[in-house]
Scaffold this motif. Structure first.
Motif, PDB file in Angstrom:
ATOM      1  N   TYR A  10       1.039  -1.035   0.058  1.00  0.00           N
ATOM      2  CA  TYR A  10       0.082   0.051   0.000  1.00  0.00           C
ATOM      3  C   TYR A  10       0.664   1.100  -0.061  1.00  0.00           C
ATOM      4  CZ  TYR A  10      -4.112  -2.700   0.781  1.00  0.00           C
ATOM      5  OH  TYR A  10      -5.359  -3.607   0.769  1.00  0.00           O
ATOM      6  N   SER A 139      -2.416  -9.221  -0.484  1.00  0.00           N
ATOM      7  CA  SER A 139      -3.003  -9.124  -1.998  1.00  0.00           C
ATOM      8  C   SER A 139      -2.429  -7.627  -2.520  1.00  0.00           C
ATOM      9  CB  SER A 139      -4.554  -8.948  -1.794  1.00  0.00           C
ATOM     10  OG  SER A 139      -5.019  -7.978  -0.858  1.00  0.00           O
ATOM     11  N   TYR A 214      -7.432   6.552  -6.547  1.00  0.00           N
ATOM     12  CA  TYR A 214      -8.429   7.584  -5.463  1.00  0.00           C
ATOM     13  C   TYR A 214      -9.392   7.958  -6.554  1.00  0.00           C
ATOM     14  CZ  TYR A 214      -4.302   6.808  -2.801  1.00  0.00           C
ATOM     15  OH  TYR A 214      -3.361   6.143  -2.328  1.00  0.00           O
ATOM     16  N   ILE A 256       2.186   5.394   5.273  1.00  0.00           N
ATOM     17  CA  ILE A 256       1.084   4.087   5.509  1.00  0.00           C
ATOM     18  C   ILE A 256       1.833   3.374   6.990  1.00  0.00           C
ATOM     19  CG2 ILE A 256       0.544   1.679   4.740  1.00  0.00           C
ATOM     20  CD1 ILE A 256      -0.677   3.816   3.195  1.00  0.00           C
ATOM     21  N   LYS A 259       0.730   5.013   9.757  1.00  0.00           N
ATOM     22  CA  LYS A 259      -0.732   4.811   9.960  1.00  0.00           C
ATOM     23  C   LYS A 259      -0.972   3.370  10.399  1.00  0.00           C
ATOM     24  CE  LYS A 259      -3.108   7.700   6.398  1.00  0.00           C
ATOM     25  NZ  LYS A 259      -3.840   7.261   5.229  1.00  0.00           N
ATOM     26  N   VAL A 260      -0.310   2.322  10.142  1.00  0.00           N
ATOM     27  CA  VAL A 260      -0.610   1.051  10.552  1.00  0.00           C
ATOM     28  C   VAL A 260      -0.163   0.651  11.883  1.00  0.00           C
ATOM     29  CG1 VAL A 260      -0.084  -1.472  10.085  1.00  0.00           C
ATOM     30  CG2 VAL A 260      -0.652   0.218   8.137  1.00  0.00           C
TER      31      VAL A 260
ATOM     32  N   ASP B 236      -6.301   8.149   1.085  1.00  0.00           N
ATOM     33  CA  ASP B 236      -5.686   6.976   1.333  1.00  0.00           C
ATOM     34  C   ASP B 236      -6.347   6.112   2.564  1.00  0.00           C
ATOM     35  OD1 ASP B 236      -3.386   5.059  -0.030  1.00  0.00           O
ATOM     36  OD2 ASP B 236      -3.766   4.767   2.020  1.00  0.00           O
ATOM     37  N   TYR B 237      -7.131   5.239   2.522  1.00  0.00           N
ATOM     38  CA  TYR B 237      -7.513   4.597   3.679  1.00  0.00           C
ATOM     39  C   TYR B 237      -7.077   2.997   3.812  1.00  0.00           C
ATOM     40  CZ  TYR B 237     -10.647   8.659   3.525  1.00  0.00           C
ATOM     41  OH  TYR B 237     -11.034   9.632   3.465  1.00  0.00           O
ATOM     42  N   THR B 238      -5.988   2.798   2.946  1.00  0.00           N
ATOM     43  CA  THR B 238      -5.804   1.456   2.816  1.00  0.00           C
ATOM     44  C   THR B 238      -5.231   0.606   4.178  1.00  0.00           C
ATOM     45  OG1 THR B 238      -3.748   2.269   1.853  1.00  0.00           O
ATOM     46  CG2 THR B 238      -5.192   1.351   0.436  1.00  0.00           C
ATOM     47  N   ALA B 239      -4.463   1.690   4.895  1.00  0.00           N
ATOM     48  CA  ALA B 239      -3.930   1.410   6.270  1.00  0.00           C
ATOM     49  C   ALA B 239      -5.080   1.087   7.277  1.00  0.00           C
ATOM     50  CB  ALA B 239      -3.064   2.425   6.773  1.00  0.00           C
ATOM     51  N   GLN B 240      -6.101   1.935   7.362  1.00  0.00           N
ATOM     52  CA  GLN B 240      -6.990   1.553   8.236  1.00  0.00           C
ATOM     53  C   GLN B 240      -7.850   0.102   7.880  1.00  0.00           C
ATOM     54  OE1 GLN B 240      -6.486   4.432   6.797  1.00  0.00           O
ATOM     55  NE2 GLN B 240      -6.992   6.201   8.166  1.00  0.00           N
ATOM     56  N   SER B 242      -6.855  -2.254   6.140  1.00  0.00           N
ATOM     57  CA  SER B 242      -6.255  -3.594   6.135  1.00  0.00           C
ATOM     58  C   SER B 242      -6.108  -3.821   7.609  1.00  0.00           C
ATOM     59  CB  SER B 242      -4.832  -3.568   5.460  1.00  0.00           C
ATOM     60  OG  SER B 242      -3.835  -2.534   6.377  1.00  0.00           O
ATOM     61  N   LYS B 243      -5.988  -2.795   8.570  1.00  0.00           N
ATOM     62  CA  LYS B 243      -6.340  -3.204  10.053  1.00  0.00           C
ATOM     63  C   LYS B 243      -7.438  -3.770  10.245  1.00  0.00           C
ATOM     64  CE  LYS B 243      -3.861  -0.539  12.736  1.00  0.00           C
ATOM     65  NZ  LYS B 243      -3.319   0.822  13.566  1.00  0.00           N
ATOM     66  N   GLU B 246      -7.726  -7.406   9.176  1.00  0.00           N
ATOM     67  CA  GLU B 246      -6.913  -8.141  10.028  1.00  0.00           C
ATOM     68  C   GLU B 246      -7.547  -8.445  11.339  1.00  0.00           C
ATOM     69  OE1 GLU B 246      -3.605  -6.329  11.654  1.00  0.00           O
ATOM     70  OE2 GLU B 246      -2.309  -7.933  12.291  1.00  0.00           O
ATOM     71  N   GLN B 267     -11.624   1.498  -1.928  1.00  0.00           N
ATOM     72  CA  GLN B 267     -10.515   0.844  -1.402  1.00  0.00           C
ATOM     73  C   GLN B 267     -10.714  -0.386  -0.533  1.00  0.00           C
ATOM     74  OE1 GLN B 267      -8.219   4.110   0.336  1.00  0.00           O
ATOM     75  NE2 GLN B 267      -8.544   5.252  -1.442  1.00  0.00           N
ATOM     76  N   ASP B 270     -11.685  -3.190  -2.750  1.00  0.00           N
ATOM     77  CA  ASP B 270     -10.352  -3.558  -3.646  1.00  0.00           C
ATOM     78  C   ASP B 270      -9.629  -4.662  -2.390  1.00  0.00           C
ATOM     79  OD1 ASP B 270     -10.901  -2.712  -5.972  1.00  0.00           O
ATOM     80  OD2 ASP B 270      -9.523  -0.983  -6.014  1.00  0.00           O
ATOM     81  N   ALA B 271      -9.694  -4.114  -1.265  1.00  0.00           N
ATOM     82  CA  ALA B 271      -8.903  -4.847  -0.328  1.00  0.00           C
ATOM     83  C   ALA B 271      -9.555  -6.079  -0.058  1.00  0.00           C
ATOM     84  CB  ALA B 271      -8.562  -3.930   0.961  1.00  0.00           C
TER      85      ALA B 271
END
Lengths: 295, 403
Positions: A10, A139, A214, A256, A259-260, B236-240, B242-243, B246, B267, B270-271
């Protein structure tokens, strides 16, 4: 482990968009030593062009990537016009004037878009559907790889172009010494215009990749994207093509990861603190060369 | 010499205007302030009115929330027109023409909202209708309360707004109710025991709603949830996401504004997240074009269902389309502005006065039939009204149920 790989992917996706944008910044800065703050807004222009042309292409039965060609055309025209109308007249006035003009131009484009397109967010229709790839349990969306690939291709072409072609050599000569460049027969104004054309074309490509990831665009899109790409360019060493690429990718990944693994809501504070520390240690950026200013 | 005369005239004019404003502020009776209205030609009076009463409006006409503002100003003008066509505001056998003193733009920004309010308050108005985002409305309600200005916010749901004081009302439900309702939807309707919340921390609305939701989830047995922050300018929210995946979330609640919803939903899908995505009332106006399939299994709480088969809704929709020639801006927000004015008029008629201090008491006891259902008020001035749930079916907005 999967989580880390996934986050890195990501980060790469976000980073490659920053990198594509940063390439435009670096390109212009490298040649005319001017920070073009309107670059983020060129991406917005490209985004709106895609928004309007993709349906047209669909209706006419043409392949959708034609829309990108149109977007590149529109961005180049806007970029060159911006340069001719706003930047060229103030070129001899010092860097502060140029900077303020660029900021002004950025506002003109943002608010011009507000008048033209309204401020409601729009969805850019999907241009291609790419499969999601599984790798080590993570993925990876297809567009991540595509964005990355395009970024690297653009970087390589740009590097070769600047290093080996006649035009590229002229581009490198101009920032070294404008007067001497003129003396050896380089048309400085033409070189600068071409630089802007290339930079704006890159903006259109960046907008294509931005809108694949986006989908929602609005007239203010360029503000934060432009700012972050600028930071990426500085981080990588502004003026360096490879630096912009590395700076962009690094910024995306750090964002990222913060964020994670840390605070998702206040990631900007942490991310940019890290960047400030990097710049304190290496003021010229990662790949930047310390150039002593000639007096 | 001539310059001196000109100066004197200018000074006199300033003084006169200044005096006018002073007396204007003092006057409560509606009949005295017709000339301050900006309604164009004061000579032209359709029908016979014994006087006039002014109101003012605030909405985001530009900025991130401009698509709310477009419908808001249209509905505001439509409601005023309809009130006047029906004979105006009737008080003690007299009829007063309802006039708009000003409609101010808060530019989707809290600082601008405060000055938009000051602009409205500089006219002698009986009430201010506005604004949309909670952050904007919060910027002026305290000032309004202190100066005794009646405010009806059509669309600001933040729980603290109406607690500011007895002059502050709203046409929508409060987040203190909306949060628990969203939580209940996740746990009861979708039987989720594992929930992820992604809420913007820099918005009074989103953060307040998330807080109310967490409060309700804390007191529900057997439910685990995680809250991931973001900011309103994020793309971008991919981090949130994916958490959330998980963590094993069955439902993701995304109580943020409509302009960020397409990015988030796309997103998330897509995830690989196929579960329900729930949103609050600020999802109203979300653009789903081009991504219709991804919006399946998304739900949000709404104030009104504009596809409902009731007379009130059908009349409003057809009147709006007739007046403006299209359904651009015709969303739930617009209906709330419309209802705010209609309700205010009912309150004025029931109070028999245009004085804010009297209208506010009438509003507390009012029973108003809005398009979204019957509205009554609790002691805080918070509207008690039913929740509508909307969903998307291949891009079409569909009524899902009521809560």
């Amino acid at each position: 482990m999967t989580k880390l790989i996934q986050s890195l992917m990501y980060g790469l996706n976000l980073g490659s968009i920053y990198a594509l944008t940063a390439l435009g910044y670096t390109m212009v800065y490298g040649i005319i030593r001017m920070i073009n703050f309107a670059h983020g807004d060129f991406i917005m222009v490209g985004g709106f062009t895609l928004f309007y042309t993709i349906p047209v292409m669909k209706n006419m039965g043409l392949p959708l990537w034609f829309a990108v060609v149109v977007a590149i055309g529109v961005c180049v025209v806007v970029g060159v016009l911006t340069e001719q109308i706003a930047y060229k007249p103030v070129r001899g006035q010092g860097s502060t004037t140029a900077l303020i003009t660029a900021l002004g131009m950025s506002l003109v484009l943002e608010n011009g878009a507000l008048v033209l397109f309204g401020s409601a967010p729009r969805n850019v229709p999907p241009m291609f559907s790419l499969p999601t790839i599984e790798l080590l349990g993570a993925s990876i969306p297809g567009q991540t790889l595509l964005t990355l690939a395009i970024g690297i291709i653009v970087m390589v072409i740009l590097s070769f172009f600047i290093k080996y072609t006649k035009l590229g050599k002229a581009m490198r000569a101009v920032p070294e010494d404008k007067v001497a460049s003129t003396l050896v027969g380089i048309n400085v104004n033409k070189i600068i215009t071409i630089t802007f054309a290339i930079g704006s074309g890159l903006a259109a490509i960046a907008s294509m990749m931005y809108t694949t990831s986006y989908v929602s665009i609005k007239n203010e899109l360029g503000i934060s994207l432009g700012l972050k790409a600028f930071v990426a360019a500085v981080l990588g060493g502004i003026g360096s093509v490879a630096g912009a690429m590395i700076g962009g990718l690094l910024l995306g990944i750090v964002e990222i990861l913060v964020k994670v693994y840390m605070l998702p809501g206040t990631y900007e504070a942490v991310t940019y603190l890290i960047l400030i520390v990097v710049l304190l240690v290496r003021p010229t950026g990662l790949l930047g060369k310390a150039v002593s200013e000639k007096v | 010499m001539r310059r001196k005369i000109r100066k004197t005239i200018a000074l006199l004019t300033t003084l006169t205007i200044g005096m006018g404003m002073l007396t204007g502020c003092g006057a409560d009776s509606a009949g005295e302030q017709g000339q301050e209205s900006s309604s164009g030609s004061p000579v032209e009076v359709e029908g016979d009115f014994d006087g006039s009463v002014s109101i003012a409006g605030i909405a985001p006409l530009t900025g991130s929330f401009a698509s709310w503002g477009e419908g808001a100003i249209n509905a505001y003008n439509l409601a005023i027109k309809e009130v006047n066509e029906a004979g105006g505001v009737k008080i003690d056998g007299k009829s007063y023409k309802l006039e708009s003193a000003v409609f101010a733009d808060d530019k989707s920004d809290a600082t601008e909202a405060a000055s938009a309010y000051n602009n409205c308050a500089s006219y002698d108005v009986s009430a201010v209708i506005g604004s949309c985002s909670s952050s904007c409305t919060l910027s002026f309600v305290e000032t309004a309360q202190e100066s005794g200005m009646l405010v009806i916010t059509p669309y600001s749901t933040n729980a603290t707004i109406c607690k500011t004081g007895d002059y502050i009302f709203r046409e929508c439900f409060s987040d203190a109710n909306q949060g628990p309702t969203l939580a209940k939807m996740a746990t009861d309707e979708f039987k989720a025991t594992n929930i992820a919340i992604v809420a913007a921390e820099d918005s009074d609305y989103c953060a307040g709603l998330a807080e109310a939701m967490e409060g309700a989830l804390d007191s529900t047995d057997g439910v685990t949830y995680e809250h991931y922050g973001c900011v309103t300018t994020d793309t971008d929210y991919t981090a949130q996401i994916s958490k959330a995946i998980e963590q094993g979330a069955e439902v993701i609640i995304y109580p943020n504004n409509y302009d960020t919803v397409p990015n988030f939903v796309q997103q998330a899908r897509d995830a690989g997240f196929d579960g329900p995505i729930l949103g609050g009332d600020a999802w109203d106006g979300t653009d789903v074009t081009g991504y219709e399939d991804k919006f399946n299994n998304c739900y949000y709480l709404a104030h009104v269902d504009l596809s409902a088969d009731t007379d009130a809704v059908k009349n409003y929709v057809s009147a709006y389309k007739e007046e403006y020639g299209s359904d651009s801006g015709l969303n739930a927000v617009s209906s709330l502005y419309y209802d705010s004015i209609k309700m205010l008029v009912q309150a004025m008629e029931e109070a028999g006065s245009t004085d804010p201090s009297v209208i506010k008491d009438a509003l507390l006891n009012i029973t108003y039939e809005s398009m979204g259902g019957t509205i009554t008020y609790d002691e805080n001035g918070d509207a008690v009204k039913p929740f509508t749930i909307e969903t998307f079916e291949n891009g079409e907005l569909k009524y899902y149920g009521s809560f």
